[in-house]
Design a protein around this motif. Structure first.
Motif, PDB file in Angstrom:
ATOM      1  N   LYS A   1      33.466  -2.159   0.778  1.00 16.17           N
ATOM      2  CA  LYS A   1      34.084  -1.136  -0.044  1.00 16.17           C
ATOM      3  C   LYS A   1      34.495   0.227   0.818  1.00 16.17           C
ATOM      4  O   LYS A   1      35.441   0.880   0.505  1.00 16.17           O
ATOM      5  CB  LYS A   1      33.064  -0.677  -1.271  1.00 16.17           C
ATOM      6  CG  LYS A   1      33.212  -1.678  -2.240  1.00 16.17           C
ATOM      7  CD  LYS A   1      32.111  -0.971  -3.308  1.00 16.17           C
ATOM      8  CE  LYS A   1      31.900  -2.325  -4.439  1.00 16.17           C
ATOM      9  NZ  LYS A   1      30.897  -2.102  -5.470  1.00 16.17           N
ATOM     10  N   HIS A   2      33.471   0.418   1.689  1.00 17.08           N
ATOM     11  CA  HIS A   2      33.921   1.743   2.661  1.00 17.08           C
ATOM     12  C   HIS A   2      34.887   1.478   3.419  1.00 17.08           C
ATOM     13  O   HIS A   2      35.984   2.397   3.749  1.00 17.08           O
ATOM     14  CB  HIS A   2      32.527   1.818   3.396  1.00 17.08           C
ATOM     15  CG  HIS A   2      32.606   3.148   4.049  1.00 17.08           C
ATOM     16  ND1 HIS A   2      32.701   3.282   5.285  1.00 17.08           N
ATOM     17  CD2 HIS A   2      32.479   4.432   3.821  1.00 17.08           C
ATOM     18  CE1 HIS A   2      32.939   4.391   5.946  1.00 17.08           C
ATOM     19  NE2 HIS A   2      32.630   5.389   4.810  1.00 17.08           N
TER      20      HIS A   2
ATOM     21  N   THR B   1      28.511  -5.185   1.078  1.00 19.46           N
ATOM     22  CA  THR B   1      29.143  -5.090  -0.279  1.00 19.46           C
ATOM     23  C   THR B   1      29.658  -3.685  -0.051  1.00 19.46           C
ATOM     24  O   THR B   1      30.744  -3.274  -0.398  1.00 19.46           O
ATOM     25  CB  THR B   1      28.687  -5.096  -1.517  1.00 19.46           C
ATOM     26  OG1 THR B   1      28.397  -6.639  -1.498  1.00 19.46           O
ATOM     27  CG2 THR B   1      29.324  -4.745  -2.619  1.00 19.46           C
ATOM     28  N   ARG B   2      28.644  -2.907   0.504  1.00 14.30           N
ATOM     29  CA  ARG B   2      28.934  -1.351   0.788  1.00 14.30           C
ATOM     30  C   ARG B   2      29.893  -1.086   1.756  1.00 14.30           C
ATOM     31  O   ARG B   2      30.959  -0.408   1.751  1.00 14.30           O
ATOM     32  CB  ARG B   2      27.458  -0.462   0.709  1.00 14.30           C
ATOM     33  CG  ARG B   2      26.712  -0.396  -0.253  1.00 14.30           C
ATOM     34  CD  ARG B   2      25.690   0.380  -0.108  1.00 14.30           C
ATOM     35  NE  ARG B   2      24.632  -0.028   0.996  1.00 14.30           N
ATOM     36  CZ  ARG B   2      23.765  -0.995   0.818  1.00 14.30           C
ATOM     37  NH1 ARG B   2      23.589  -1.446  -0.521  1.00 14.30           N
ATOM     38  NH2 ARG B   2      22.912  -1.452   1.572  1.00 14.30           N
TER      39      ARG B   2
END
Length: 107
Positions: free
Chosen positions: A43-44, A39-40
């Motif tokens: 988004k990144h 998930t990170r």
């Protein structure tokens, strides 16, 4: 059929390889066992590509949105490898990282 890369890690190195391959129009599947990390990473990557486009540093001929759409994320290694013709892997040996691009279409 569009060529697909499997990136079997979603840390900073995997994220950067994903953006490089997407900038050339490749489909990219990013694998990690940690759903939170996936998930990170998702988004990144979207944030970074958008920022690069705004600042004039985006690689390739397609927009940040189109590049972002080329990158998918999975916690299944089988799914990551499905349909992939290449896998980008790395190995630490004697304190040096070695990067390998495996042409799994030839295996």
């Amino acid at each position: 059929m569009m060529n697909k890369w499997c990136i079997p890690y979603s840390g900073l190195i995997g994220q950067n390889w994903s953006m490089i391959f997407a900038s050339k129009g490749y489909k990219v599947s990013v694998y990690d066992v940690d759903e939170g990390q996936l998930t990170r990473a998702e988004k990144h990557i979207a944030m970074t590509l958008t920022q690069y486009e705004k600042e004039g540093f985006l690689r390739g001929e397609i927009s940040a949105i189109e590049q972002t759409k080329l990158v998918s994320f999975t916690s299944s290694l089988e799914e990551c490898l499905a349909g992939a013709i290449y896998a980008q892997v790395q190995k630490l040996k004697n304190n040096y990282w070695f990067l390998f691009s495996l042409d799994i279409g030839q295996i």
